[in-house]
Design an enzyme around this catalytic site. Structure first.
Site, PDB file in Angstrom:
ATOM      1  N   THR A  62      27.907  56.070  55.897  1.00  0.00           N
ATOM      2  CA  THR A  62      26.905  55.943  55.075  1.00  0.00           C
ATOM      3  C   THR A  62      28.326  55.268  54.711  1.00  0.00           C
ATOM      4  OG1 THR A  62      25.506  55.976  53.465  1.00  0.00           O
ATOM      5  CG2 THR A  62      26.833  57.306  53.456  1.00  0.00           C
ATOM      6  N   LYS A  66      30.551  51.909  56.952  1.00  0.00           N
ATOM      7  CA  LYS A  66      30.401  51.117  58.353  1.00  0.00           C
ATOM      8  C   LYS A  66      30.616  50.299  58.933  1.00  0.00           C
ATOM      9  CE  LYS A  66      25.614  52.219  56.046  1.00  0.00           C
ATOM     10  NZ  LYS A  66      24.300  51.654  56.369  1.00  0.00           N
ATOM     11  N   GLU A  78      24.046  45.282  71.608  1.00  0.00           N
ATOM     12  CA  GLU A  78      24.293  44.010  70.620  1.00  0.00           C
ATOM     13  C   GLU A  78      23.726  44.552  69.217  1.00  0.00           C
ATOM     14  OE1 GLU A  78      24.829  42.329  72.860  1.00  0.00           O
ATOM     15  OE2 GLU A  78      23.778  40.053  70.905  1.00  0.00           O
ATOM     16  N   ALA A 127      23.417  38.629  50.445  1.00  0.00           N
ATOM     17  CA  ALA A 127      23.816  38.335  51.653  1.00  0.00           C
ATOM     18  C   ALA A 127      25.499  39.275  51.738  1.00  0.00           C
ATOM     19  CB  ALA A 127      24.359  36.941  51.240  1.00  0.00           C
ATOM     20  N   GLY A 128      24.599  40.305  51.589  1.00  0.00           N
ATOM     21  CA  GLY A 128      25.733  41.113  51.772  1.00  0.00           C
ATOM     22  C   GLY A 128      25.871  41.845  53.368  1.00  0.00           C
ATOM     23  N   ALA A 130      23.766  44.575  53.456  1.00  0.00           N
ATOM     24  CA  ALA A 130      22.774  45.003  53.656  1.00  0.00           C
ATOM     25  C   ALA A 130      22.116  44.063  54.774  1.00  0.00           C
ATOM     26  CB  ALA A 130      21.813  45.685  52.518  1.00  0.00           C
ATOM     27  N   MET A 214      14.579  47.994  49.318  1.00  0.00           N
ATOM     28  CA  MET A 214      15.947  47.537  50.396  1.00  0.00           C
ATOM     29  C   MET A 214      16.639  49.567  49.686  1.00  0.00           C
ATOM     30  SD  MET A 214      18.009  45.914  53.242  1.00  0.00           S
ATOM     31  CE  MET A 214      17.647  44.907  54.150  1.00  0.00           C
ATOM     32  N   TYR A 216      16.634  52.837  47.106  1.00  0.00           N
ATOM     33  CA  TYR A 216      15.689  53.657  46.907  1.00  0.00           C
ATOM     34  C   TYR A 216      16.374  54.750  46.007  1.00  0.00           C
ATOM     35  CZ  TYR A 216      13.910  58.588  48.043  1.00  0.00           C
ATOM     36  OH  TYR A 216      13.533  59.781  47.768  1.00  0.00           O
TER      37      TYR A 216
END
Ligand code: ATR
Length: 262
Positions: A62, A66, A78, A127-128, A130, A214, A216
């Protein structure tokens, strides 16, 4: 000895992965041990090597590791290659393998909500990393057009340039947050605004039918605005469970049902 699993991050206390994986294990009759593993920022690679040297079976990765996990892998899927980030690691034939299950987790969460992705127009805000992680799985699930809107417009344009060849079946477009307009089936907030307590103001003339946050567990001005418009909304818990189920499936060859854990 039980098979050993871990989630590695910095910070790591907030992670729900151990409880989720133990719950999946109980449901599927698999025996495992899953712990949180803190790594100092400069010690991530050494910590991963140490874990697998001591017969660790699989690791989730996490924030903020990543991308570094991706760089460590000798084999990757892929979707991990396109995301340039990995959240699931395992050793196979002596080689470190990596996958990224975040995007499929989001797709599964939307399936569980009965939000169809077939032929959809999607607006992604942010646009990161995530956003990068979910574009390919969203297109594979049927999204036909995705507009990526970002505060820093150039970053959205660069992301579209980088990803468009990976998803030729869909139309990808970039715009600035100040240019938001039009009609979308689903709007997804992939910014870190709500995590840092910032408001994200949507223009009145932006039309959409569903809103997914996204992040939480934090108050979200994005979700408040969507609720005020009366559209169905959801926050990132389903995605969190979905990515964990996907990782569980990779490691154990069996996938519990998402709806059982929502
Ligand atoms: P992640 O890996 O979670 O995507 P990131 O790469 O740091 O994190 O990207 C954060 C995203 O949230 C970026 O798109 C950022 O916009 P900028 O590129 O303009 O910085 C966006 N973001 C963060 N705070 C925001 C805010 N208050 N309003 C709008 N966008 C915001």
């Amino acid at each position: 000895m039980l098979k050993q699993f871990a989630v590695i991050g910095n910070p790591i206390e907030q992670s729900r992965s151990p409880e989720l994986h133990h719950a999946f294990a109980e449901k599927t009759g698999i025996k495992l041990h899953y712990v949180k593993r803190f790594a100092e920022i400069d010690a991530f690679e050494a910590s991963v090597a140490d874990f697998f040297r001591h017969d660790g079976s699989g690791m989730n990765v996490t924030v903020p590791f990543k991308e570094r996990a991706f760089a460590l892998c000798e084999h990757f899927s892929e979707r991990a290659k396109i995301a340039k980030a990995v959240n699931t690691l395992w050793m196979q034939d002596g080689k470190l393998h990596g996958d990224n299950t975040d995007g499929q987790g989001l797709v599964e969460a939307m399936n569980a909500l009965d939000w169809s992705l077939k032929n959809t127009d999607i607006l992604m805000i942010g646009a990161g990393g995530a956003t990068r992680g979910v574009i390919y799985p969203l297109v594979q699930a049927g999204a036909k057009k995705i507009v990526i809107a970002n505060r820093t417009r150039l970053k959205a344009e660069n992301l579209v340039d980088d990803l468009k060849d990976a998803v030729p079946e869909a139309e990808l477009k970039a715009c600035g947050l100040d240019q938001l307009e039009g009609q979308f089936d689903i709007v997804i907030n992939a910014t870190s605004a709500s995590l840092s307590g910032d408001a994200l103001i949507l223009p009145e003339n932006l039309m959409f039918n569903h809103a997914y946050e996204m992040a939480y567990g934090k108050p979200s001005s994005f979700i408040e605005q969507a609720k005020a418009r009366g559209v169905p909304t959801s926050e990132g818990y389903g995605m969190l469970v979905g990515q964990a189920i996907e990782a569980f499936g990779i490691w154990h060859g069996i996938k519990p049902t998402l709806k059982d854990f929502l």
